[in-house]
Design a protein around this motif. Structure first.
Motif, PDB file in Angstrom:
ATOM      1  N   LEU A  69       0.861  -1.179   0.000  1.00 48.29           N
ATOM      2  CA  LEU A  69       0.000   0.000   0.000  1.00 48.29           C
ATOM      3  C   LEU A  69       0.894   1.223   0.000  1.00 48.29           C
ATOM      4  N   GLY A  70       0.714   2.081  -0.992  1.00 49.10           N
ATOM      5  CA  GLY A  70       1.512   3.295  -1.109  1.00 49.10           C
ATOM      6  C   GLY A  70       0.645   4.542  -1.040  1.00 49.10           C
ATOM      7  N   VAL A  71       1.166   5.556  -0.377  1.00 45.80           N
ATOM      8  CA  VAL A  71       0.501   6.855  -0.293  1.00 45.80           C
ATOM      9  C   VAL A  71       1.524   7.915  -0.658  1.00 45.80           C
ATOM     10  N   PHE A  72       1.130   8.865  -1.508  1.00 44.89           N
ATOM     11  CA  PHE A  72       2.061   9.929  -1.875  1.00 44.89           C
ATOM     12  C   PHE A  72       1.358  11.277  -1.868  1.00 44.89           C
ATOM     13  N   ALA A  73       2.152  12.317  -1.714  1.00 42.80           N
ATOM     14  CA  ALA A  73       1.658  13.694  -1.807  1.00 42.80           C
ATOM     15  C   ALA A  73       2.424  14.403  -2.912  1.00 42.80           C
ATOM     16  N   SER A  74       1.749  15.306  -3.608  1.00 40.63           N
ATOM     17  CA  SER A  74       2.372  16.040  -4.714  1.00 40.63           C
ATOM     18  C   SER A  74       2.171  17.541  -4.545  1.00 40.63           C
ATOM     19  N   PHE A  75       3.252  18.254  -4.699  1.00 37.66           N
ATOM     20  CA  PHE A  75       3.230  19.715  -4.677  1.00 37.66           C
ATOM     21  C   PHE A  75       4.140  20.170  -5.817  1.00 37.66           C
ATOM     22  N   ILE A  76       3.591  20.196  -7.024  1.00 33.97           N
ATOM     23  CA  ILE A  76       4.410  20.422  -8.209  1.00 33.97           C
ATOM     24  C   ILE A  76       3.739  21.430  -9.127  1.00 33.97           C
ATOM     25  N   ASN A  82      -0.350  24.717 -10.984  1.00 34.61           N
ATOM     26  CA  ASN A  82       0.120  24.175  -9.713  1.00 34.61           C
ATOM     27  C   ASN A  82      -0.769  23.014  -9.282  1.00 34.61           C
ATOM     28  N   PHE A  83      -0.144  21.894  -8.925  1.00 41.72           N
ATOM     29  CA  PHE A  83      -0.826  20.699  -8.441  1.00 41.72           C
ATOM     30  C   PHE A  83      -0.581  20.557  -6.944  1.00 41.72           C
ATOM     31  N   ASN A  84      -1.643  20.355  -6.175  1.00 38.32           N
ATOM     32  CA  ASN A  84      -1.535  20.024  -4.762  1.00 38.32           C
ATOM     33  C   ASN A  84      -2.521  18.905  -4.475  1.00 38.32           C
ATOM     34  N   GLY A  85      -2.012  17.751  -4.036  1.00 37.01           N
ATOM     35  CA  GLY A  85      -2.926  16.652  -3.786  1.00 37.01           C
ATOM     36  C   GLY A  85      -2.213  15.413  -3.297  1.00 37.01           C
ATOM     37  N   PHE A  86      -2.901  14.280  -3.395  1.00 30.50           N
ATOM     38  CA  PHE A  86      -2.347  13.032  -2.896  1.00 30.50           C
ATOM     39  C   PHE A  86      -2.897  11.878  -3.725  1.00 30.50           C
ATOM     40  N   GLY A  87      -2.294  10.720  -3.520  1.00 30.19           N
ATOM     41  CA  GLY A  87      -2.762   9.514  -4.173  1.00 30.19           C
ATOM     42  C   GLY A  87      -2.563   8.309  -3.275  1.00 30.19           C
ATOM     43  N   ILE A  88      -3.333   7.266  -3.518  1.00 32.71           N
ATOM     44  CA  ILE A  88      -3.211   6.008  -2.794  1.00 32.71           C
ATOM     45  C   ILE A  88      -3.202   4.878  -3.809  1.00 32.71           C
ATOM     46  N   ILE A  89      -2.224   3.975  -3.687  1.00 33.67           N
ATOM     47  CA  ILE A  89      -2.026   2.939  -4.698  1.00 33.67           C
ATOM     48  C   ILE A  89      -1.803   1.588  -4.028  1.00 33.67           C
ATOM     49  N   PRO A  90      -2.833   0.733  -3.950  1.00 36.62           N
ATOM     50  CA  PRO A  90      -2.653  -0.650  -3.507  1.00 36.62           C
ATOM     51  C   PRO A  90      -2.051  -1.480  -4.652  1.00 36.62           C
ATOM     52  N   GLN A  91      -1.244  -2.464  -4.267  1.00 33.83           N
ATOM     53  CA  GLN A  91      -0.513  -3.245  -5.257  1.00 33.83           C
ATOM     54  C   GLN A  91      -0.379  -4.691  -4.774  1.00 33.83           C
ATOM     55  N   TYR A  92      -0.533  -5.631  -5.700  1.00 32.04           N
ATOM     56  CA  TYR A  92      -0.290  -7.047  -5.415  1.00 32.04           C
ATOM     57  C   TYR A  92       0.997  -7.442  -6.125  1.00 32.04           C
ATOM     58  N   PHE A 107       9.982  -8.977  -9.981  1.00 31.90           N
ATOM     59  CA  PHE A 107       8.578  -9.045  -9.553  1.00 31.90           C
ATOM     60  C   PHE A 107       7.655  -8.437 -10.596  1.00 31.90           C
ATOM     61  N   LEU A 108       6.412  -8.910 -10.571  1.00 33.90           N
ATOM     62  CA  LEU A 108       5.301  -8.344 -11.335  1.00 33.90           C
ATOM     63  C   LEU A 108       4.300  -7.801 -10.336  1.00 33.90           C
ATOM     64  N   ALA A 109       3.740  -6.619 -10.613  1.00 35.50           N
ATOM     65  CA  ALA A 109       2.876  -5.984  -9.619  1.00 35.50           C
ATOM     66  C   ALA A 109       1.687  -5.279 -10.277  1.00 35.50           C
ATOM     67  N   PRO A 110       0.555  -5.972 -10.430  1.00 39.83           N
ATOM     68  CA  PRO A 110      -0.674  -5.272 -10.844  1.00 39.83           C
ATOM     69  C   PRO A 110      -1.119  -4.334  -9.726  1.00 39.83           C
ATOM     70  N   LEU A 111      -1.776  -3.238 -10.114  1.00 40.41           N
ATOM     71  CA  LEU A 111      -2.124  -2.206  -9.139  1.00 40.41           C
ATOM     72  C   LEU A 111      -3.406  -1.497  -9.533  1.00 40.41           C
ATOM     73  N   VAL A 112      -3.989  -0.837  -8.551  1.00 40.24           N
ATOM     74  CA  VAL A 112      -5.066   0.122  -8.779  1.00 40.24           C
ATOM     75  C   VAL A 112      -4.643   1.411  -8.071  1.00 40.24           C
ATOM     76  N   GLY A 113      -5.267   2.510  -8.437  1.00 41.35           N
ATOM     77  CA  GLY A 113      -4.873   3.760  -7.808  1.00 41.35           C
ATOM     78  C   GLY A 113      -5.935   4.838  -7.901  1.00 41.35           C
ATOM     79  N   LEU A 135      -8.161  11.088 -10.690  1.00 40.71           N
ATOM     80  CA  LEU A 135      -7.840   9.969 -11.554  1.00 40.71           C
ATOM     81  C   LEU A 135      -8.130   8.672 -10.809  1.00 40.71           C
ATOM     82  N   LEU A 136      -8.754   7.726 -11.498  1.00 43.87           N
ATOM     83  CA  LEU A 136      -8.995   6.391 -10.974  1.00 43.87           C
ATOM     84  C   LEU A 136      -8.526   5.417 -12.043  1.00 43.87           C
ATOM     85  N   GLY A 137      -7.586   4.535 -11.688  1.00 39.46           N
ATOM     86  CA  GLY A 137      -7.029   3.697 -12.738  1.00 39.46           C
ATOM     87  C   GLY A 137      -6.474   2.381 -12.244  1.00 39.46           C
ATOM     88  N   ALA A 138      -5.916   1.636 -13.193  1.00 38.54           N
ATOM     89  CA  ALA A 138      -5.281   0.352 -12.923  1.00 38.54           C
ATOM     90  C   ALA A 138      -4.075   0.228 -13.842  1.00 38.54           C
TER      91      ALA A 138
END
Length: 199
Positions: A69-76, A82-92, A107-113, A135-138
Motif C-alpha cells: 500500500l503506497g501513499v504519496f503527496a504532490s506539490f508540483i 500548480n498541483f496540490n494533492g495526494f494519491g493512494i495505490i494498492p498493489q499485489y 517481480f510483477l505488480a498489478p495495481l489500482v490507484g 484519476l482512478l485507474g489500474a
C-alpha cells in the motif's frame, strides 16, 4: 504540446542505471534474512525528486506473493499549473523466483490507484483559475528488489497506469484548455527507485 517539468526521465533513467550497475557489481545480497521478517517500509526516491514524497508498506502474503500500500503527496507545477494533492495505490506483488519465503529479485505488480489534486493556474489580468482533478485507474509495474544486509532493501521498477479522469472547474470563466495536465493523463508512465527498511 506544452513543455512539462513533471517528468525528468533522462535524469531518473541515468540514476537508475547507475544504481543498478552498482548493485549488480558490488552489493552482497542477504541470503541469511530470516522468514520472520515479513514487512518492508520504503520510500520512492523518484517521488521525492519529481513531486513531493511517498511512503509504502509491503507485507508478505505467501511463499512468493505480497501486498503493498503506497501513499504519496504532490506539490508540483506543470507549465503554469500548480498541483496540490495526494494519491493512494494498492498493489499485489508476485516474485516468481522467491526462495524460502524471502521475497527478492524480479517481480510483477498489478495495481489500482486513486489520485486527487487541487489545480490552480493564472489566466492573466491578475485572475487565477481553479479546478479539482481526479484519476482512478489500474496498471502494472515490473521491477527488481534487492535485499542488502539484514535490514535494507533497494528496488527499481517501471510501469504504466491507465486512468479514468475527471476535471471539475471551479472558476466560472475558465476552461479545460487553461490547465496543463502533463503526465497526469489517461495513460500515466510510472518509475520507481525505492529504498526501504525490512523488519
Amino acid at each position: 504540446m506544452k513543455k512539462t517539468t513533471l517528468y525528468t526521465f533522462k535524469g531518473l533513467f541515468t540514476l537508475s542505471v547507475l544504481l543498478l550497475s552498482l548493485s549488480l557489481a558490488g552489493v552482497t545480497q542477504a541470503q541469511e534474512i530470516t522468514v520472520n521478517k515479513q514487512n518492508t517500509i520504503k520510500t520512492n526516491l523518484s517521488n521525492l525528486i519529481l513531486s513531493g514524497g511517498s511512503i509504502h508498506y509491503e507485507r508478505v502474503l505467501g511463499e512468493s506473493t505480497s501486498a503493498q500500500l503506497g501513499v504519496f503527496a504532490s506539490f508540483i507545477s506543470v507549465d503554469d499549473t500548480n498541483f496540490n494533492g495526494f494519491g493512494i495505490i494498492p498493489q499485489y506483488r508476485f516474485y516468481p523466483r522467491s526462495n524460502n519465503g524471502i521475497q527478492e529479485g524480479f517481480f510483477l505488480a498489478p495495481l489500482v490507484g486513486y489520485q486527487t489534486f487541487s489545480l490552480e493556474t493564472s489566466m492573466g489580468n491578475n485572475e487565477d483559475a481553479k479546478a479539482t482533478y481526479s484519476l482512478l485507474g489500474a496498471g502494472l509495474d515490473i521491477g527488481n528488489k534487492w535485499l542488502i544486509g539484514q535490514v535494507l532493501s533497494l528496488e527499481i521498477s517501471a510501469g504504466v497506469s491507465f486512468n479514468s479522469t475527471s476535471l471539475e472547474i471551479e472558476t466560472s470563466n475558465a476552461s479545460e484548455d487553461d490547465f496543463s495536465i502533463g503526465g497526469f493523463g489517461s495513460t500515466t508512465p510510472r518509475l520507481g527507485l525505492s529504498v526501504g527498511y525490512v523488519f
